[in-house]
Design a protein around this motif. Sequence first.
Motif, PDB file in Angstrom:
ATOM      1  N   GLU A  96       1.175  -1.468   0.059  1.00 31.07           N
ATOM      2  CA  GLU A  96       0.077   0.018   0.118  1.00 31.07           C
ATOM      3  C   GLU A  96       0.618   1.067   0.201  1.00 31.07           C
ATOM      4  O   GLU A  96       0.544   2.692  -0.071  1.00 31.07           O
ATOM      5  N   ASN A  97       2.443   1.200   0.395  1.00 27.95           N
ATOM      6  CA  ASN A  97       3.114   2.458   0.356  1.00 27.95           C
ATOM      7  C   ASN A  97       3.198   2.776  -1.054  1.00 27.95           C
ATOM      8  O   ASN A  97       3.701   2.488  -2.148  1.00 27.95           O
ATOM      9  N   GLY A 157       5.645   4.159  -6.354  1.00 24.01           N
ATOM     10  CA  GLY A 157       5.974   4.857  -7.506  1.00 24.01           C
ATOM     11  C   GLY A 157       8.255   4.224  -7.927  1.00 24.01           C
ATOM     12  O   GLY A 157       7.857   4.677  -8.788  1.00 24.01           O
ATOM     13  N   ALA A 158       8.608   3.948  -6.988  1.00 23.06           N
ATOM     14  CA  ALA A 158       9.628   3.944  -6.996  1.00 23.06           C
ATOM     15  C   ALA A 158       9.736   2.029  -8.107  1.00 23.06           C
ATOM     16  O   ALA A 158      10.789   2.397  -8.719  1.00 23.06           O
ATOM     17  N   LEU A 159      10.059   1.131  -7.663  1.00 22.11           N
ATOM     18  CA  LEU A 159       9.615   0.355  -8.510  1.00 22.11           C
ATOM     19  C   LEU A 159       8.949   0.849  -9.396  1.00 22.11           C
ATOM     20  O   LEU A 159      10.046   0.087 -10.621  1.00 22.11           O
ATOM     21  N   GLU A 160       7.680   1.419  -9.825  1.00 17.45           N
ATOM     22  CA  GLU A 160       7.124   1.635 -11.419  1.00 17.45           C
ATOM     23  C   GLU A 160       8.586   2.430 -11.984  1.00 17.45           C
ATOM     24  O   GLU A 160       9.201   2.108 -13.162  1.00 17.45           O
ATOM     25  N   ILE A 161       9.434   3.608 -11.092  1.00 18.42           N
ATOM     26  CA  ILE A 161      10.597   3.773 -12.160  1.00 18.42           C
ATOM     27  C   ILE A 161      11.657   2.795 -12.325  1.00 18.42           C
ATOM     28  O   ILE A 161      12.308   2.975 -13.534  1.00 18.42           O
ATOM     29  N   SER A 162      12.248   2.058 -11.625  1.00 17.64           N
ATOM     30  CA  SER A 162      12.811   1.656 -11.912  1.00 17.64           C
ATOM     31  C   SER A 162      12.967   0.152 -12.614  1.00 17.64           C
ATOM     32  O   SER A 162      13.649  -0.170 -13.116  1.00 17.64           O
ATOM     33  N   LEU A 201      13.976   1.947  -7.218  1.00 15.57           N
ATOM     34  CA  LEU A 201      13.332   1.468  -6.024  1.00 15.57           C
ATOM     35  C   LEU A 201      15.053   1.203  -4.555  1.00 15.57           C
ATOM     36  O   LEU A 201      14.991   1.648  -3.939  1.00 15.57           O
ATOM     37  N   PRO A 202      16.316   0.447  -5.014  1.00 17.19           N
ATOM     38  CA  PRO A 202      17.384   0.599  -4.126  1.00 17.19           C
ATOM     39  C   PRO A 202      17.251   2.075  -3.340  1.00 17.19           C
ATOM     40  O   PRO A 202      17.486   1.989  -2.577  1.00 17.19           O
ATOM     41  N   VAL A 203      17.240   2.802  -4.575  1.00 14.12           N
ATOM     42  CA  VAL A 203      17.564   4.357  -3.277  1.00 14.12           C
ATOM     43  C   VAL A 203      16.590   4.486  -2.774  1.00 14.12           C
ATOM     44  O   VAL A 203      17.117   5.288  -1.594  1.00 14.12           O
ATOM     45  N   TYR A 204      15.322   4.389  -2.740  1.00 13.30           N
ATOM     46  CA  TYR A 204      14.485   4.414  -2.387  1.00 13.30           C
ATOM     47  C   TYR A 204      14.681   3.283  -0.536  1.00 13.30           C
ATOM     48  O   TYR A 204      14.430   3.515   0.333  1.00 13.30           O
ATOM     49  N   ILE A 205      14.235   2.549  -0.982  1.00  9.15           N
ATOM     50  CA  ILE A 205      14.955   1.415  -0.032  1.00  9.15           C
ATOM     51  C   ILE A 205      16.331   2.473   0.793  1.00  9.15           C
ATOM     52  O   ILE A 205      15.873   2.181   2.538  1.00  9.15           O
ATOM     53  N   PHE A 206      17.322   2.846   0.168  1.00  8.78           N
ATOM     54  CA  PHE A 206      18.282   3.509   1.461  1.00  8.78           C
ATOM     55  C   PHE A 206      17.252   4.331   2.071  1.00  8.78           C
ATOM     56  O   PHE A 206      18.216   4.463   3.659  1.00  8.78           O
ATOM     57  N   PRO A 262      10.288  -3.598  10.431  1.00  3.90           N
ATOM     58  CA  PRO A 262       9.331  -5.120   9.729  1.00  3.90           C
ATOM     59  C   PRO A 262       9.354  -4.809   8.008  1.00  3.90           C
ATOM     60  O   PRO A 262       9.038  -5.391   7.107  1.00  3.90           O
ATOM     61  N   GLU A 263       8.626  -3.367   8.170  1.00  2.00           N
ATOM     62  CA  GLU A 263       7.778  -3.069   6.446  1.00  2.00           C
ATOM     63  C   GLU A 263       9.270  -3.569   5.146  1.00  2.00           C
ATOM     64  O   GLU A 263       8.838  -4.257   4.656  1.00  2.00           O
ATOM     65  N   LEU A 264      10.473  -2.859   6.109  1.00  2.00           N
ATOM     66  CA  LEU A 264      11.848  -3.155   5.089  1.00  2.00           C
ATOM     67  C   LEU A 264      12.269  -4.010   4.460  1.00  2.00           C
ATOM     68  O   LEU A 264      12.617  -4.899   4.351  1.00  2.00           O
TER      69      LEU A 264
END
Lengths: 264, 291, 357
Positions: free
Chosen positions: A56-57, A62-67, A219-224, A233-235
Amino acid sequence: MSQNIRTYPGLRPLSILFFLWLYLPIGVVVFYSFNDNRLVSVWTGFSTKWYAAALENEALMGALEISLTVALISTLCATLIALLAAIVLTRATDMKFRRVSETVVNLPLLLPEIVLAVAVLILFSQIGLTNGLLKLVLAHTAFCTPFAFLPIRARLQGMSLDFEEAARDLYAAPFTAFRLVTLPMILPGVFAGAMTAFVMSMDDFITSNLLNSGGATTLPVYIFSLIRQGTTPELNAISTLLIAASLLLATLVLILNARAMRRS
Amino acid sequence: MSRTFRFWGLVPAWALMLLTLIVPILIVAGVSVAERGAYGGFDWGFDITSYRQILFTEGWTDELEFDPKYLAIIARTLIFAGAATAICVLLALPVAYYIAQQSARLKIVLLYLVTLPFWVSMIVRVYAWLIILGNDGLLERVYRLFGGADISGFLFTPGAMITGMVYSYIPLMILPVYASVEKIDPALIEASHDLYGGRWTALRRVILPLAAPGLTAGSILVFVPSLGTVLEPMLLGGGKQLMMGTLIQTQFGGARNWPFGAAIAMVLLTLVVIVLLLNARRATRQAEVAL
Amino acid sequence: MSRPSAIEVVNVSKRFGDYTALDHVDFKIFQNEFFTLLGPSGCGKTTLLRMIAGFETPSAGTLLLNGKEIAQMPAHKRRVNTVFQNYALFPHMTLSQNIAFGLKNLGWDKTRITERVGRMLEMVHMEQFAARKPDQLSGGQRQRIALARALAAEPEVLLLDEPLSALDLKLRQAMRDELRTLQRETGITFVFVTHDQEEALDMSDRIAVMGNGRVQQIGSPKEIYEDPGNRFVADFIGDTNFLDGEVIAVEGAQATIRTALGTDITTSHQGLSGPGPATMSIRPEKIGVNEQAEGALFDATVRSRNYMGGFTHYTVQVGEVTLRLSRRNAQSHQDSLEIGSTVRIGFREPNARVLGQ
């Protein structure tokens, strides 16, 4: 009792420990992603709620879509460029500049990524390129090209020239011979190369982080940025999903490679 | 193959690499001798301030004082990358040798298991170690479980960073080492025993020399990316243990001294090119010997 | 008389850098014949075959296919097909698709292709395998499919590049007969490359013996064996004794040579213009022993003996000269010659040959 002279004492336990160590971090992330507790390392019960939260995030999606967009376009471009280069470099052996061309295609593999990232960052700022997506696609295509190139080249080198000569002998014009004989025979290599390129693009942090502007956060940048805010836990759930996707693709590539090897 | 296709087939690859790699690196070289701009960025010029800054700081009265601050970062980078490479060698040799002794089927499975983590996103792999090594993390709990003192502080240490680097790059060592170990004819080891050598002799005089090409190739593959690594020092080193990669990164982020960042990038690039050239020279010398 | 030629090789040379693979090669291959290029590896036979197929271009000279110049014509436009050494069957296609490949490229319509593929499979007795892939076949079966594929479009010339070398011995013998029959039935010109002289002698109408990038001799199998044109051919085909000597007289097709044997031998010669140094060749099976000895006779001492089953090979010494001879073991438990014993040997002078240097 005679012992196998090829083995050494301790080899087996050491190897087992090594594999445990190799999979420990992955196991820990997956395990804690099902933890009910807000605190990562305090286990209080099984839950899948963090997966629901992850899905739901909106920023994550959005980051996934970009990636995905960047990875798909870069993979397509890199694979085409690599395929063309591999055909020329394996089939025109008497060509001038062959060695230097091969080095140039593999250059992104040889040099540290941070230097390449800095280089494109400065270039883009100098030529005034501001479109974040375009910047990422250009940079990713460059460093993905050798990953696509190497399996394709290996496949072309492993393929006997007899087949292409047989095709020409049987009245196939050069492009027909390529389409009907060469391409189908190297296809596993092309797929393996494309998928490796795709994974490398999806995984990339260094370049994407440095170029992170113009609303193109991968995505990796967002995760960072999430990690910077602390482990949650969401991470773990997001990481587990990524691990699952990577392992799936990796398995696919390995199967393709194995099949290609058995054939040749 | 027609001459036109030979030419046009390579044009995209050359154009891509020229545009996104070769020309940009030349620009970096140019920026490294540019002047720092007033509001970040830079102004073209010729100024070796950035390189001088690596060794000296300017005192209040413009005199230059030797300052080992950045030299220490360069040294740390070399030492950590070297340590990670050495640990990878020590781990990879026995593991690769063990894999090479298994049945054909098990070999494939084990090699698959070695490569698999490499496909998992780098950031996720480093993050996993953050959980294990972090405050109140897995390692501390296990440590306490076995009666250890109530300690914390595995994270943000050289050990944490090197662990992360070894974990990130170990497959790049195991695969080439396996490739050369796997080719060793068992008869050679038998011959060594037949000629009155013990296990140790076989290892030292037969296995190690024959594994050497794989060990060298693997060392290059691990050492070069270790020099430029960014994520491990940032997350596992906590920004306290700067390495060249992170130093470069910060110059283009918050600190914004592009010419200095470019100068450090050039130093890193030079180090890598030296390693690659040494390796290429060794390879050609070996080829000459083989001829 | 001039038979129409399928292929004319006109003064062809081929250089790879400093290396000369073919050196002014010039000959004709007639229509409907089984023609063999025979020679040791590196003699240029494969280069020549690849040139006819269109995979190499001559550095000098030209090639004619049924009178049309083809030296610069791309491989896919030549009505010439090849059976490759390792067959080169496309692994991703079924056998039918393999055979249909060339026909599709020639633009045949579907029904005609289907009909033709069926006929070709029938010809090589492989009808029931049509839907299989090449990796499900044995070596002999692959060979048949490679033949069917190459013959499907009825090429003007079929090229065969050592097609039997990948097969085991028994199968090789059977395939020899099959190839020969196929050639007679189809009437297509076969150009066969091999380094195996037995294969060449067995199958060919004519053989070109190649060595050092040149054609050393062209002729029927019998001509090549019985009347070798030079020392290279005599040495490469079969086994022979060479005796260096001095030609003392040449009269038409006959020459008289004086060798260390002591007796002057008068017989037909090849390539001599007058007296001078030359070599005499006499094949081991043409030397008789004791009661079979006739013609020029010599006393000889037996030096060694090798029992080979059907034959026994001996080396004997006549003065300073060592000769090899072979006796057919026509009777079981035939007496063999004792080592060290003295025997009478002889050969009819017309069976010897005088070869120029």
